[in-house]
Design a protein around this motif. Structure first.
Motif, mmCIF file in Angstrom:
data_model
loop_
_atom_site.group_PDB
_atom_site.id
_atom_site.type_symbol
_atom_site.label_atom_id
_atom_site.label_comp_id
_atom_site.label_asym_id
_atom_site.label_seq_id
_atom_site.Cartn_x
_atom_site.Cartn_y
_atom_site.Cartn_z
ATOM 1 N N THR A 40 0.832 -1.195 0.000
ATOM 2 C CA THR A 40 0.000 0.000 0.000
ATOM 3 C C THR A 40 0.870 1.251 0.000
ATOM 4 O O THR A 40 2.013 1.231 0.471
ATOM 5 N N GLU A 41 0.292 2.337 -0.539
ATOM 6 C CA GLU A 41 0.900 3.663 -0.447
ATOM 7 C C GLU A 41 0.248 4.481 0.662
ATOM 8 O O GLU A 41 0.657 5.618 0.906
ATOM 9 N N ASP A 42 -0.736 3.936 1.308
ATOM 10 C CA ASP A 42 -1.526 4.666 2.300
ATOM 11 C C ASP A 42 -0.836 4.620 3.663
ATOM 12 O O ASP A 42 -0.916 3.625 4.383
ATOM 13 N N TYR A 43 -0.198 5.703 4.037
ATOM 14 C CA TYR A 43 0.516 5.759 5.309
ATOM 15 C C TYR A 43 -0.424 5.679 6.505
ATOM 16 O O TYR A 43 0.028 5.416 7.630
ATOM 17 N N GLN A 44 -1.704 5.885 6.278
ATOM 18 C CA GLN A 44 -2.652 5.789 7.376
ATOM 19 C C GLN A 44 -2.673 4.375 7.952
ATOM 20 O O GLN A 44 -3.049 4.173 9.106
ATOM 21 N N VAL A 45 -2.212 3.411 7.158
ATOM 22 C CA VAL A 45 -2.128 2.030 7.630
ATOM 23 C C VAL A 45 -1.222 1.943 8.861
ATOM 24 O O VAL A 45 -1.458 1.126 9.760
ATOM 25 N N PHE A 46 -0.189 2.795 8.923
ATOM 26 C CA PHE A 46 0.698 2.787 10.089
ATOM 27 C C PHE A 46 -0.087 2.984 11.380
ATOM 28 O O PHE A 46 0.248 2.397 12.413
ATOM 29 N N SER A 47 -1.100 3.823 11.335
ATOM 30 C CA SER A 47 -1.839 4.154 12.559
ATOM 31 C C SER A 47 -2.748 3.020 13.007
ATOM 32 O O SER A 47 -3.227 3.023 14.144
ATOM 33 N N GLU A 48 -2.974 2.041 12.122
ATOM 34 C CA GLU A 48 -3.935 0.983 12.407
ATOM 35 C C GLU A 48 -3.312 -0.414 12.476
ATOM 36 O O GLU A 48 -4.034 -1.398 12.641
ATOM 37 N N LEU A 49 -1.999 -0.511 12.308
ATOM 38 C CA LEU A 49 -1.353 -1.826 12.252
ATOM 39 C C LEU A 49 -1.594 -2.636 13.521
ATOM 40 O O LEU A 49 -1.440 -2.131 14.628
ATOM 41 N N ASP A 50 -1.932 -3.897 13.324
ATOM 42 C CA ASP A 50 -2.155 -4.835 14.425
ATOM 43 C C ASP A 50 -1.230 -6.026 14.210
ATOM 44 O O ASP A 50 -1.330 -6.719 13.200
ATOM 45 N N HIS A 51 -0.329 -6.264 15.154
ATOM 46 C CA HIS A 51 0.648 -7.339 14.965
ATOM 47 C C HIS A 51 0.002 -8.716 14.996
ATOM 48 O O HIS A 51 0.594 -9.695 14.524
ATOM 49 N N ASN A 52 -1.192 -8.828 15.530
ATOM 50 C CA ASN A 52 -1.888 -10.111 15.484
ATOM 51 C C ASN A 52 -2.392 -10.426 14.079
ATOM 52 O O ASN A 52 -2.526 -11.595 13.709
ATOM 53 N N GLN A 53 -2.641 -9.395 13.299
ATOM 54 C CA GLN A 53 -3.078 -9.581 11.921
ATOM 55 C C GLN A 53 -1.888 -9.605 10.957
ATOM 56 O O GLN A 53 -1.810 -10.450 10.062
ATOM 57 N N PHE A 54 -0.962 -8.670 11.156
ATOM 58 C CA PHE A 54 0.244 -8.571 10.332
ATOM 59 C C PHE A 54 1.459 -8.654 11.256
ATOM 60 O O PHE A 54 1.875 -7.643 11.827
ATOM 61 N N PRO A 55 2.038 -9.843 11.449
ATOM 62 C CA PRO A 55 3.207 -9.971 12.321
ATOM 63 C C PRO A 55 4.424 -9.201 11.827
ATOM 64 O O PRO A 55 5.320 -8.898 12.610
ATOM 65 N N LEU A 56 4.439 -8.868 10.513
ATOM 66 C CA LEU A 56 5.610 -8.196 9.939
ATOM 67 C C LEU A 56 5.161 -7.034 9.071
ATOM 68 O O LEU A 56 4.237 -7.158 8.262
ATOM 69 N N CYS A 57 5.833 -5.895 9.247
ATOM 70 C CA CYS A 57 5.655 -4.730 8.380
ATOM 71 C C CYS A 57 6.998 -4.428 7.722
ATOM 72 O O CYS A 57 8.050 -4.463 8.383
ATOM 73 N N ILE A 58 6.978 -4.152 6.422
ATOM 74 C CA ILE A 58 8.188 -3.771 5.685
ATOM 75 C C ILE A 58 8.046 -2.320 5.261
ATOM 76 O O ILE A 58 7.065 -1.933 4.618
ATOM 77 N N SER A 59 9.025 -1.511 5.625
ATOM 78 C CA SER A 59 9.044 -0.109 5.207
ATOM 79 C C SER A 59 9.950 0.045 3.995
ATOM 80 O O SER A 59 11.152 -0.234 4.062
ATOM 81 N N TYR A 60 9.344 0.505 2.889
ATOM 82 C CA TYR A 60 10.105 0.908 1.701
ATOM 83 C C TYR A 60 9.689 2.335 1.333
ATOM 84 O O TYR A 60 9.607 2.712 0.175
ATOM 85 N N THR A 61 9.397 3.126 2.369
ATOM 86 C CA THR A 61 8.920 4.490 2.166
ATOM 87 C C THR A 61 9.995 5.350 1.500
ATOM 88 O O THR A 61 11.190 5.153 1.705
ATOM 89 N N ASP A 62 9.547 6.303 0.701
ATOM 90 C CA ASP A 62 10.450 7.248 0.033
ATOM 91 C C ASP A 62 10.020 8.671 0.392
ATOM 92 O O ASP A 62 9.877 9.537 -0.462
ATOM 93 N N CYS A 63 9.810 8.877 1.696
ATOM 94 C CA CYS A 63 9.217 10.129 2.196
ATOM 95 C C CYS A 63 10.268 11.059 2.783
ATOM 96 O O CYS A 63 10.111 11.549 3.908
ATOM 97 N N TRP A 64 11.304 11.324 2.031
ATOM 98 C CA TRP A 64 12.406 12.146 2.530
ATOM 99 C C TRP A 64 11.964 13.580 2.840
ATOM 100 O O TRP A 64 12.584 14.258 3.660
ATOM 101 N N LYS A 65 10.909 14.055 2.180
ATOM 102 C CA LYS A 65 10.481 15.446 2.361
ATOM 103 C C LYS A 65 9.040 15.541 2.847
ATOM 104 O O LYS A 65 8.421 16.594 2.760
ATOM 105 N N ARG A 66 8.504 14.434 3.338
ATOM 106 C CA ARG A 66 7.125 14.416 3.840
ATOM 107 C C ARG A 66 7.099 13.807 5.234
ATOM 108 O O ARG A 66 7.784 12.821 5.493
ATOM 109 N N ASP A 67 6.295 14.397 6.094
ATOM 110 C CA ASP A 67 6.199 13.920 7.478
ATOM 111 C C ASP A 67 5.014 12.990 7.660
ATOM 112 O O ASP A 67 3.961 13.167 7.030
#
Length: 211
Positions: A40-67
């Protein structure tokens, strides 16, 4: 055995240097049938991540100029500290724009000399992440880092640049979770060496197995 669900977060429409899709294709091939990859490109997923559903998250973000928003930052911190695992690949360290996430990843990217041939070396005598992984060569961006002195970490791979060796991969615990950083990953060819493919697979297995 059911597939382990993995959330991959990056950028395609707003990726200045590292679009997600080529990396997604490589990661899907590397992780194979053991893992079910959701991208996904939707960073809002970060706020909702549940390790019981997704034991692993991979960050390949390219947000050098975005917070990230405070809620997105807090969500990722909560996810890892609560028992999730984070695999940060190459430009995924751009999450460092948040000082909280910089501390969680354990180092700050400070720049890189030009893309060039690099030699990668195992730097830990025995480590499960290095099982079946030999030293390898790769054309890559030699990312350089300033380490956070407060985070106890294990550097298990280094690269050589102008006669000196620098950290290329490390791991550490964060709360109940784990973090692994892998420096190679500039574009699709970065994922081609068999040793690096094995390292990515080892990382996914190791990170997801502790949950």
């Amino acid at each position: 055995m059911s597939e382990i669900k993995v959330m991959l977060i990056g950028d395609n429409t707003d990726a200045p240097w590292h679009p997600l899709e080529p990396a997604r294709q490589q990661l899907a091939a590397i992780l194979g049938d053991e893992f079910a990859l959701t991208a996904t490109e939707d960073y809002q997923v970060f706020s909702e991540l549940d390790h019981n559903q997704f034991p692993l998250c991979i960050s390949y973000t390219d947000c050098w100029k975005r917070d990230l928003t405070p809620h997105q930052t807090a969500g990722l911190l909560r996810y890892v500290a609560g028992g999730g695992s984070l695999l940060v690949i190459h430009n995924g360290i751009s999450l460092q724009r948040s000082y909280e996430l910089l501390q969680m990843i354990g180092a700050k990217f400070t720049g890189h000399p030009p893309y060039q041939p690099l030699a990668y070396y195992r730097s830990a005598a025995e480590h499960p992440l290095l099982e079946g992984v030999e030293n390898f060569n790769l054309d890559e961006e030699p990312y350089l880092f300033e380490f956070d002195p407060f985070t106890k970490k294990t550097v298990f791979m280094e690269f050589e640049f102008e006669g000196k060796r620098y950290p290329a991969a490390w791991e550490h615990a964060y709360g109940l979770g784990k973090v692994v950083y892998l420096q190679p990953g500039h574009h699709a060819p970065s994922f081609q060496p068999e040793a690096y493919r094995r390292l990515v697979l080892n990382s996914a297995r190791w990170l997801s197995s502790h949950v």
